[in-house]
Enzyme design. Structure first.
Site, PDB file in Angstrom:
ATOM      1  N   THR A  43      11.468  -7.197  -4.629  1.00 28.46           N
ATOM      2  CA  THR A  43      12.090  -5.897  -4.397  1.00 28.46           C
ATOM      3  C   THR A  43      13.216  -6.027  -3.391  1.00 28.46           C
ATOM      4  OG1 THR A  43       9.997  -4.799  -4.839  1.00 28.46           O
ATOM      5  CG2 THR A  43      11.649  -3.521  -3.643  1.00 28.46           C
ATOM      6  N   GLY A  66       9.737  -6.809   1.147  1.00 32.77           N
ATOM      7  CA  GLY A  66       9.120  -7.502   2.280  1.00 32.77           C
ATOM      8  C   GLY A  66       9.800  -8.777   2.726  1.00 32.77           C
ATOM      9  N   GLN A  67      10.967  -9.110   2.148  1.00 35.11           N
ATOM     10  CA  GLN A  67      11.678 -10.302   2.596  1.00 35.11           C
ATOM     11  C   GLN A  67      12.078 -10.136   4.060  1.00 35.11           C
ATOM     12  OE1 GLN A  67      12.619  -8.362   0.063  1.00 35.11           O
ATOM     13  NE2 GLN A  67      12.947  -9.554  -1.782  1.00 35.11           N
ATOM     14  N   GLY A  68      12.233 -11.253   4.760  1.00 33.15           N
ATOM     15  CA  GLY A  68      12.550 -11.234   6.185  1.00 33.15           C
ATOM     16  C   GLY A  68      13.702 -10.318   6.552  1.00 33.15           C
ATOM     17  N   MET A  70      14.763  -7.740   4.998  1.00 33.78           N
ATOM     18  CA  MET A  70      14.423  -6.330   4.728  1.00 33.78           C
ATOM     19  C   MET A  70      13.566  -5.728   5.840  1.00 33.78           C
ATOM     20  SD  MET A  70      15.622  -4.811   2.065  1.00 33.78           S
ATOM     21  CE  MET A  70      14.494  -3.433   2.140  1.00 33.78           C
TER      22      MET A  70
END
Length: 176
Positions: A43, A66-68, A70
């Site tokens: 996402t 949930g990527q760093g 983000m």
């Protein structure tokens, strides 16, 4: 559970779904929305959907990437949310420390000081996945003495425990 959470002329309560990348948040939301597993990709930004859990019980769920990179924006999704659902990859012990730091940072936000927390240990269908006790201890959940919180196991892949978890979220909101 037979009580109504919101009236038909009201918007359903707003819930934020967060967790590290790869935890299964989007798969979980699509399983709840469509009743089947969908192919998903990481996402970028957010997904949103309204879940009709039972008669008179619905939640609007925002699934935030949930990527760093983000995670620095997570705080912007918290205003007016009624519950935080934090998803942990129950198979990935190597990232539990990272998940703990991310959760602690979110829980420090003033805008959700009294907002209830549901932690979902996803991928319970996978052999050797972590126990609820193991995740609870590693995330230091018992230290949240001024916040209503629960932890449950689930599987976004099979749907195991999802309906019950979000009905529990609705009950946590109702208690507020």
């Amino acid at each position: 559970m037979g009580q109504i959470l919101f009236k038909s002329n009201q918007k359903p309560p707003y819930v934020v779904l967060m967790g590290l990348d790869g935890a299964g948040k989007t798969t979980l939301l699509s399983r709840l929305q469509w009743g089947k597993r969908m192919d998903t990709s990481p996402t970028v930004g957010f997904n949103v959907g309204t879940l009709e859990l039972a008669r008179g019980i619905a939640l609007t769920v925002w699934d935030v990437g949930g990527q760093g990179e983000m995670r620095t924006n997570w705080k912007y999704y918290l205003d007016d949310c009624k519950a935080l659902v934090f998803v942990v990859d129950g198979e990935d012990r190597s990232r539990l420390g990272e998940a703990q730091k991310a959760l602690k940072k979110v829980l420090k936000e003033e805008s959700i000081k009294k907002v209830p927390l549901m932690v979902l240990v996803n991928k319970k269908d996978v052999p050797n996945s972590m126990t609820i006790r193991e995740v609870s201890t590693q995330l230091d959940l018992p230290s949240n003495k001024d916040r209503d919180w629960e932890i449950q196991a689930c599987s976004a892949y099979t749907g195991l425990g999802l309906q019950q978890a979000f009905l529990s979220v609705a009950q946590l909101i109702k208690k507020q």
